[in-house]
Write a protein that holds these residues in place. Structure first.
Motif, mmCIF file in Angstrom:
data_model
loop_
_atom_site.group_PDB
_atom_site.id
_atom_site.type_symbol
_atom_site.label_atom_id
_atom_site.label_comp_id
_atom_site.label_asym_id
_atom_site.label_seq_id
_atom_site.Cartn_x
_atom_site.Cartn_y
_atom_site.Cartn_z
ATOM 1 N N ALA A 130 33.437 70.312 -22.561
ATOM 2 C CA ALA A 130 34.135 70.449 -23.840
ATOM 3 C C ALA A 130 33.136 70.508 -24.994
ATOM 4 C CB ALA A 130 35.105 69.279 -24.030
ATOM 5 N N ALA A 131 32.073 69.699 -24.893
ATOM 6 C CA ALA A 131 31.049 69.691 -25.945
ATOM 7 C C ALA A 131 30.342 71.047 -26.004
ATOM 8 C CB ALA A 131 30.032 68.573 -25.684
ATOM 9 N N ASP A 154 31.490 73.950 -24.964
ATOM 10 C CA ASP A 154 32.433 74.966 -25.474
ATOM 11 C C ASP A 154 32.555 74.873 -26.998
ATOM 12 O OD1 ASP A 154 32.823 75.648 -22.854
ATOM 13 O OD2 ASP A 154 34.767 74.648 -22.654
ATOM 14 N N TYR A 155 32.574 73.651 -27.500
ATOM 15 C CA TYR A 155 32.738 73.445 -28.949
ATOM 16 C C TYR A 155 31.485 73.863 -29.729
ATOM 17 C CZ TYR A 155 33.332 70.910 -33.359
ATOM 18 O OH TYR A 155 33.419 70.580 -34.685
ATOM 19 N N LEU A 156 30.310 73.567 -29.162
ATOM 20 C CA LEU A 156 29.062 73.782 -29.904
ATOM 21 C C LEU A 156 28.486 75.194 -29.735
ATOM 22 C CD1 LEU A 156 27.337 70.342 -29.160
ATOM 23 C CD2 LEU A 156 28.436 71.047 -31.301
ATOM 24 N N TYR A 180 27.874 77.799 -32.419
ATOM 25 C CA TYR A 180 26.885 77.478 -33.467
ATOM 26 C C TYR A 180 25.449 77.784 -33.027
ATOM 27 C CZ TYR A 180 30.807 75.184 -35.685
ATOM 28 O OH TYR A 180 32.027 74.945 -36.268
ATOM 29 N N GLN A 239 28.690 64.773 -26.724
ATOM 30 C CA GLN A 239 28.575 65.869 -27.693
ATOM 31 C C GLN A 239 27.294 65.743 -28.512
ATOM 32 O OE1 GLN A 239 32.208 66.769 -29.974
ATOM 33 N NE2 GLN A 239 30.878 67.345 -31.686
ATOM 34 N N ARG A 242 24.390 68.624 -28.434
ATOM 35 C CA ARG A 242 23.841 69.221 -29.655
ATOM 36 C C ARG A 242 22.326 69.022 -29.690
ATOM 37 N NH1 ARG A 242 25.689 66.345 -34.886
ATOM 38 N NH2 ARG A 242 24.393 64.750 -33.898
ATOM 39 N N ARG A 257 33.860 66.054 -20.432
ATOM 40 C CA ARG A 257 33.438 65.865 -21.833
ATOM 41 C C ARG A 257 32.249 66.758 -22.179
ATOM 42 N NH1 ARG A 257 34.182 60.135 -24.541
ATOM 43 N NH2 ARG A 257 35.999 59.346 -23.428
ATOM 44 N N GLY A 308 30.693 63.445 -32.899
ATOM 45 C CA GLY A 308 31.625 63.421 -31.768
ATOM 46 C C GLY A 308 31.297 62.257 -30.860
#
Lengths: 250, 152
Positions: A158-159, A161-163, A166, A93, A97, A155, A89
């Motif tokens: 959003a990162a 929320d996306y990760l 996992y 991001q 991570r 950003r 990303g």
């Protein structure tokens, strides 16, 4: 599969896959210092991979080296967390991570230092010193970007929320984990959640970011049951030379 | 007749670190043990950082230096535990680093003085530098950036 061998693959595949992902930034980072920091982090992770997979090969006793294990296995034999095989990303991001993994990694290694297996303890002690630098930097960067401009904040949120889906996989225990707990080799993954939550809550609050409420966990990486489609693409890049020219050295 | 261990250590002191050639592998504290097993010289070397690319070069350089001095059977073993620490850097090594322009490690985690102008007014640019063992700092007095050998 022998539980210790399983642990070594999980540790070594985590560092191998993330090391490869982070190395993709080499020459592309937004500023020179970050480029160097990312390359250094990748180098540490690949170095740790050599130790974990080297020991895996040694204890398996079939004559496989760390390189053989890294370059000549296919997707279903990998035991890394799904989080680590996701594409980078944007820079934010990638660092989010890195922070989520570093937080878990530093806690996990802190326990492995006291492993009843002296070989595992020695690798953990070596790696823990390097990971202390990783987590310091990724936490600082997450705070800097999260509590930064409107753009960088958005950003980073959003990162996160996306990760976040996992993250749960780090704390799932299976029969191999429980066997390792019994032998005093490794901690129960579930038992690390408290320390992880304390560390991530503190840093993410400082970063003015909101941790998602939903704790649904994507899983299948550490058991090898189901990787994402991204792992195959990584292996394509990582393994093509050894596959095209078997036994080639330079 | 095997050369004495004192002699071997003297030879090792002439083997430079490939990345920071002003200090030797002995100054760096990575040669942990040297002993004769029959007519084989066994040397235990510990890596600085696990992924440091200099590690394999260092082993090759050690072997070459000893072969040049007539030693035929050499076994170099990688020893992980206890892990290398910058506490093992010799006093001579620390002085040589400073003179070379690299601030030696301090237990406080930050360099003491600018290796150029000796000022103590310093700021960190990045925890990571040109090699795994170094961080990047800047002197606010002479404005020169410099490498700091980070505490490990």
């Amino acid at each position: 599969m022998d539980p210790l061998f399983q642990l070594l693959l999980r540790m070594g595949d985590n560092t191998l896959v993330l090391g490869h992902r982070v190395s993709e930034w080499c020459g592309h980072a937004p500023v020179l210092e970050e480029d160097i920091a990312l390359a250094n982090t990748a180098l540490d992770l690949i170095g740790q991979t050599q130790m974990w997979l080297g020991l895996a090969g040694e204890m398996e006793n079939k004559g496989r080296s760390a390189d053989d294990i890294a370059f000549l296995r296919d997707i279903w034999d990998f035991r890394n967390l799904l989080l680590l095989e996701l594409p980078n990303g944007d820079f934010g991001q990638t660092l989010m991570r890195q922070f989520l993994f570093d937080a878990w990694h530093s806690i996990q290694l802190g326990h492995l230092i006291n492993s009843s297996d002296p070989r595992v303890a020695a690798i953990a002690e070596k790696a823990a010193k390097e990971v202390a630098y990783h987590v310091e930097r990724s936490a600082d960067t997450v705070v800097g970007l999260g509590d930064g401009t409107d753009e960088s904040h958005a950003r980073m949120q959003a990162a996160l929320d996306y990760l976040w889906p996992y993250v749960g996989e780090m704390f799932q225990s299976d029969a191999a984990d429980l066997a390792l707990v019994k032998q005093g080799i490794a901690p129960n993954p579930a038992s690390l959640r408290g320390d992880f939550d304390a560390l991530t809550r503190r840093v993410l609050a400082q970063a003015t970011l909101t941790i998602p409420q939903d704790n649904y966990a994507q899983k299948g990486g550490k058991t090898g049951a189901r990787h994402t489609e991204h792992l195959g693409h990584i292996l394509c890049q990582m393994q093509w030379l050894q596959r095209a020219y078997p036994g080639e050295t330079w | 007749m095997n050369p004495s261990l004192d002699q071997i250590w003297q030879w090792l002191e002439t083997v430079p670190d490939p990345e920071i050639p002003v200090i030797s592998v002995v100054d760096l504290g990575i040669v942990r043990e040297v002993e004769w097993q029959g007519d084989t010289l066994e040397i235990a070397v510990t890596p600085t950082y696990s992924g440091c690319p200099a590690t394999t070069v260092i082993s090759a350089d050690i072997e070459l230096a000893l072969r040049r001095n007539g030693i035929k059977n050499i076994a170099i073993n990688q020893q992980l535990a206890p892990p290398w620490t910058t506490d093992w850097l010799s006093d001579t090594g620390r002085k040589k680093l400073q003179k070379y322009g690299i601030a030696p490690p301090q237990s406080s985690g930050a360099p003491q003085n600018c290796p150029q102008c000796q000022s103590a007014d310093l700021e960190k640019i990045s925890q990571f530098g040109s090699t795994p063992c170094k961080a990047l700092w800047r002197c606010k007095t002479c404005l020169e950036p410099f490498d700091y050998f980070k505490c490990h």
